[in-house]
Design a protein around this motif. Structure first.
Motif, PDB file in Angstrom:
ATOM      1  N   TYR A  10       0.567  -1.046   0.110  1.00  0.00           N
ATOM      2  CA  TYR A  10       0.078   0.398  -0.048  1.00  0.00           C
ATOM      3  C   TYR A  10       0.455   0.920   0.013  1.00  0.00           C
ATOM      4  N   TYR A  23      -4.051   9.760   1.664  1.00  0.00           N
ATOM      5  CA  TYR A  23      -4.562   8.844   1.367  1.00  0.00           C
ATOM      6  C   TYR A  23      -4.089   7.484   0.962  1.00  0.00           C
ATOM      7  N   TYR A  25      -3.767   3.619  -1.226  1.00  0.00           N
ATOM      8  CA  TYR A  25      -3.385   3.301  -2.133  1.00  0.00           C
ATOM      9  C   TYR A  25      -3.297   1.517  -2.485  1.00  0.00           C
ATOM     10  N   PRO A  62      -3.185  -2.136   5.161  1.00  0.00           N
ATOM     11  CA  PRO A  62      -4.733  -1.503   4.493  1.00  0.00           C
ATOM     12  C   PRO A  62      -4.952  -0.428   6.026  1.00  0.00           C
ATOM     13  N   SER A  64      -8.732   0.251   8.124  1.00  0.00           N
ATOM     14  CA  SER A  64      -9.581  -0.428   8.325  1.00  0.00           C
ATOM     15  C   SER A  64     -11.354   0.906   8.344  1.00  0.00           C
ATOM     16  N   GLU A  65     -11.024   2.226   8.003  1.00  0.00           N
ATOM     17  CA  GLU A  65     -11.793   2.854   8.069  1.00  0.00           C
ATOM     18  C   GLU A  65     -12.810   2.972   6.698  1.00  0.00           C
ATOM     19  N   TYR A  66     -12.107   2.811   5.687  1.00  0.00           N
ATOM     20  CA  TYR A  66     -12.364   3.094   4.199  1.00  0.00           C
ATOM     21  C   TYR A  66     -12.090   2.018   3.453  1.00  0.00           C
ATOM     22  N   GLU A  67     -12.973   1.713   2.316  1.00  0.00           N
ATOM     23  CA  GLU A  67     -12.504   0.766   1.087  1.00  0.00           C
ATOM     24  C   GLU A  67     -11.703   1.041   0.162  1.00  0.00           C
ATOM     25  N   VAL A  68     -10.360   0.352   0.137  1.00  0.00           N
ATOM     26  CA  VAL A  68      -9.529   1.015  -0.656  1.00  0.00           C
ATOM     27  C   VAL A  68      -9.296   0.950  -2.025  1.00  0.00           C
ATOM     28  N   LYS A  69      -9.006   1.930  -2.923  1.00  0.00           N
ATOM     29  CA  LYS A  69      -8.962   2.342  -4.419  1.00  0.00           C
ATOM     30  C   LYS A  69      -7.491   1.380  -5.184  1.00  0.00           C
ATOM     31  N   GLU A  70      -7.124   1.187  -5.813  1.00  0.00           N
ATOM     32  CA  GLU A  70      -5.810   0.577  -6.382  1.00  0.00           C
ATOM     33  C   GLU A  70      -5.268   2.159  -7.370  1.00  0.00           C
TER      34      GLU A  70
END
Length: 111
Positions: A10, A23, A25, A62, A64-70
């Motif tokens: 990440y 942020y 990714y 990663p 845990s607060e939000y969905e990770v984008k690539e």
């Protein structure tokens, strides 16, 4: 809070937007050898926008607060932002009470 994994890489990035903080990714497997702190990358932000961001940190945790984008692409073979410059940006951000993204935008982007 981060839940660390040893498999997936990440990156934390600075976006050229008036946002506080960074942020996270996910790095696609085919780009995992190309990411390095200080390099520029292209990342999706929002529903349909892409921005040129700068990697501030590479790690295996990663959020845990939000969905990770690539991340979409790596633009540099070597860093364009050195650690000393990054520390100066952090100092500027704190001294002038402005988001790190604004410092990035002023320092690196034209027009």
């Amino acid at each position: 809070m981060y839940l660390c994994s040893t498999m997936k890489k990440y990156v934390d990035v600075i976006l050229p937007l008036p946002l506080n903080g960074t942020y996270t990714y996910a790095v696609p497997d085919d780009l995992s050898l190309s990411v390095e702190a200080g390099c520029r990358v292209v990342v999706p932000f929002g529903k349909k926008k892409y921005y040129t961001a700068i990697i501030s940190n590479v790690h295996y945790c990663p959020p845990s607060e939000y969905e990770v984008k690539e991340l979409f692409a790596v633009l540099d073979d070597s860093p364009v932002l050195l650690p000393l410059q990054y520390r100066f940006w952090q100092w500027l951000s704190g001294y002038y009470l402005c988001p790190l993204g604004d410092v990035y935008k002023a320092a690196m982007l034209r027009g």
